[in-house]
Design a protein around this motif. Structure first.
Motif, PDB file in Angstrom:
ATOM      1  N   LYS A   6       3.690  -3.121  -5.104  1.00  0.00           N
ATOM      2  CA  LYS A   6       2.744  -3.722  -3.509  1.00  0.00           C
ATOM      3  C   LYS A   6       3.717  -3.316  -2.785  1.00  0.00           C
ATOM      4  O   LYS A   6       3.477  -2.359  -1.795  1.00  0.00           O
ATOM      5  CB  LYS A   6       3.384  -5.473  -3.100  1.00  0.00           C
ATOM      6  N   VAL A   9       3.222   0.678  -2.209  1.00  0.00           N
ATOM      7  CA  VAL A   9       1.223   0.913  -1.231  1.00  0.00           C
ATOM      8  C   VAL A   9       1.616  -0.065   0.035  1.00  0.00           C
ATOM      9  O   VAL A   9       1.608   1.213   1.137  1.00  0.00           O
ATOM     10  CB  VAL A   9       0.538  -0.199  -1.560  1.00  0.00           C
ATOM     11  N   GLU A  10       2.711  -0.792   0.717  1.00  0.00           N
ATOM     12  CA  GLU A  10       3.384  -0.071   2.035  1.00  0.00           C
ATOM     13  C   GLU A  10       4.059   0.758   2.125  1.00  0.00           C
ATOM     14  O   GLU A  10       4.193   1.370   2.964  1.00  0.00           O
ATOM     15  CB  GLU A  10       4.250  -1.458   1.731  1.00  0.00           C
ATOM     16  N   GLN A  11       5.183   1.214   1.376  1.00  0.00           N
ATOM     17  CA  GLN A  11       5.589   2.593   2.224  1.00  0.00           C
ATOM     18  C   GLN A  11       4.367   3.682   2.301  1.00  0.00           C
ATOM     19  O   GLN A  11       5.047   4.175   3.037  1.00  0.00           O
ATOM     20  CB  GLN A  11       6.398   3.223   0.548  1.00  0.00           C
ATOM     21  N   LYS A  12       3.829   3.870   1.802  1.00  0.00           N
ATOM     22  CA  LYS A  12       2.260   5.192   1.420  1.00  0.00           C
ATOM     23  C   LYS A  12       1.556   4.543   2.745  1.00  0.00           C
ATOM     24  O   LYS A  12       1.247   5.230   3.932  1.00  0.00           O
ATOM     25  CB  LYS A  12       2.005   4.731   0.267  1.00  0.00           C
ATOM     26  N   HIS A  13       1.422   3.920   2.985  1.00  0.00           N
ATOM     27  CA  HIS A  13       0.944   2.828   4.520  1.00  0.00           C
ATOM     28  C   HIS A  13       1.993   3.199   5.386  1.00  0.00           C
ATOM     29  O   HIS A  13       1.089   3.621   6.868  1.00  0.00           O
ATOM     30  CB  HIS A  13       0.526   1.662   4.279  1.00  0.00           C
ATOM     31  N   LYS A  14       2.866   3.084   5.320  1.00  0.00           N
ATOM     32  CA  LYS A  14       4.052   2.865   6.430  1.00  0.00           C
ATOM     33  C   LYS A  14       4.057   4.534   7.059  1.00  0.00           C
ATOM     34  O   LYS A  14       4.420   5.249   7.941  1.00  0.00           O
ATOM     35  CB  LYS A  14       5.616   2.640   6.586  1.00  0.00           C
ATOM     36  N   GLU A  15       3.942   5.357   6.018  1.00  0.00           N
ATOM     37  CA  GLU A  15       4.123   6.930   5.887  1.00  0.00           C
ATOM     38  C   GLU A  15       2.417   7.263   6.873  1.00  0.00           C
ATOM     39  O   GLU A  15       3.225   8.211   7.564  1.00  0.00           O
ATOM     40  CB  GLU A  15       4.552   7.754   4.835  1.00  0.00           C
ATOM     41  N   ILE A  16       1.470   6.805   5.695  1.00  0.00           N
ATOM     42  CA  ILE A  16       0.563   7.300   6.909  1.00  0.00           C
ATOM     43  C   ILE A  16       0.440   7.303   8.074  1.00  0.00           C
ATOM     44  O   ILE A  16       0.059   7.419   8.984  1.00  0.00           O
ATOM     45  CB  ILE A  16      -0.440   7.220   6.177  1.00  0.00           C
ATOM     46  N   THR A  17       0.712   5.796   8.389  1.00  0.00           N
ATOM     47  CA  THR A  17       0.640   5.532   9.866  1.00  0.00           C
ATOM     48  C   THR A  17       2.184   6.063  11.058  1.00  0.00           C
ATOM     49  O   THR A  17       1.132   6.786  11.825  1.00  0.00           O
ATOM     50  CB  THR A  17       1.263   3.575   9.893  1.00  0.00           C
ATOM     51  N   ASP A  18       2.645   6.158  10.088  1.00  0.00           N
ATOM     52  CA  ASP A  18       4.063   7.032  11.263  1.00  0.00           C
ATOM     53  C   ASP A  18       3.846   8.890  11.609  1.00  0.00           C
ATOM     54  O   ASP A  18       3.672   8.573  12.469  1.00  0.00           O
ATOM     55  CB  ASP A  18       5.040   7.492  10.623  1.00  0.00           C
ATOM     56  N   ASP A  52      -9.830   5.401  16.297  1.00  0.00           N
ATOM     57  CA  ASP A  52      -8.646   5.328  15.733  1.00  0.00           C
ATOM     58  C   ASP A  52      -7.673   5.648  16.344  1.00  0.00           C
ATOM     59  O   ASP A  52      -7.574   5.828  17.834  1.00  0.00           O
ATOM     60  CB  ASP A  52      -9.045   5.912  13.996  1.00  0.00           C
TER      61      ASP A  52
END
Length: 265
Positions: A6, A9-18, A52
């Motif tokens: 979990k 996934v949250e870390q990867k999501h943050k990196e992609i969003t940033d 997007d």
């Protein structure tokens, strides 16, 4: 183990969003600035709503050495990150046409831009070369002379004059590789009248699904809306158009980038 996954996934999501948010700031630097638009247009609005964070749609402008002002609304192939990369390529090719080649006629600008886009995408590694590009409407005018010239690829232009809408056709081909990409774009000249409202829009607004039956908004409804608001102040027009598409969409997802611009002469 589940907690570790979990967190990953949250870390990867943050990196992609940033990364995407950073890309949005870079893309925005390529769009026409408010300062440039305010300097050359007395009254205008641009409704810009990417599907997007980043967008295949864009609006761009430039001052010509002849004293005319060029304004472009465009819909690049794709949306999201691929569309945004394509939009930056398209803008770069437009800049070359005007700043390096010193072209001033709308049709000549689009012809050269198409040539450069095809040349660039021929290096993508595919056998035929990329067929990406953009649909766009490029207008050039001197507000003092009340003469507008334009060239367009799959995006029409409308003028609302005394509560009647005049539609000006586009060439039915993209700015990019196409089976008949040797055919030049046409130049059109229009005499403007004081009070004319010029509208240009990509297809995202008309293609949005919603309403009581989940159907498209459609160009007919969009043109009726433009007629009904054409006498309103420009900022009010923008608010009403934004509200209209939001209410139409309701709980459904936005299906495409939306860009719609209005200019009062």
């Amino acid at each position: 183990e589940v907690e570790k996954q979990k967190q990953l996934v949250e870390q990867k999501h943050k990196e992609i969003t940033d990364s995407i948010n950073y890309a949005e700031r870079i893309q925005r630097s390529f769009l026409a600035s408010d300062n440039l638009l305010k300097k050359n247009l007395d009254e205008y609005f641009v409704l810009f709503q990417p599907k997007d964070v980043v967008s295949g749609d864009f609006y761009w402008a430039s001052e010509l050495e002849t004293g005319q002002f060029v304004f472009v609304i465009a819909d690049s192939t794709g949306h999201g990150v691929p569309g945004a990369i394509m939009s930056i390529l398209n803008i770069s090719c437009l800049e070359k046409a005007i700043e390096e080649k010193k072209l001033v006629e709308p049709a000549s600008i689009l012809n050269y831009t198409r040539e450069k886009i095809i040349e660039r995408l021929s290096k993508d590694g595919s056998q035929e070369g990329g067929k990406d590009g953009m649909d766009c409407c490029l207008i050039s005018f001197d507000p003092l002379q009340k003469i507008l010239t334009y060239a367009a690829a799959n995006i029409p232009m409308w003028i609302v004059r005394e509560k009647e809408i005049l539609e000006f056709d586009s060439d039915k081909m993209p700015v990019g590789k196409y089976e008949r990409d040797n055919i030049p774009f046409k130049k059109h000249t229009i005499e403007l009248q004081k009070g004319d409202m010029i509208y240009i829009a990509t297809d995202g607004y008309a293609d949005q699904f919603g309403g009581p039956s989940g159907k498209k908004f459609m160009y007919k409804r969009l043109k009726q809306t433009l007629i009904s608001i054409s006498n309103d102040p420009l900022e009010e027009q923008k608010v009403k158009l934004s509200s209209a598409i939001s209410n139409w969409k309701n709980s459904l997802d936005q299906v495409d980038d939306i860009t719609l611009a209005g200019i009062r002469i």
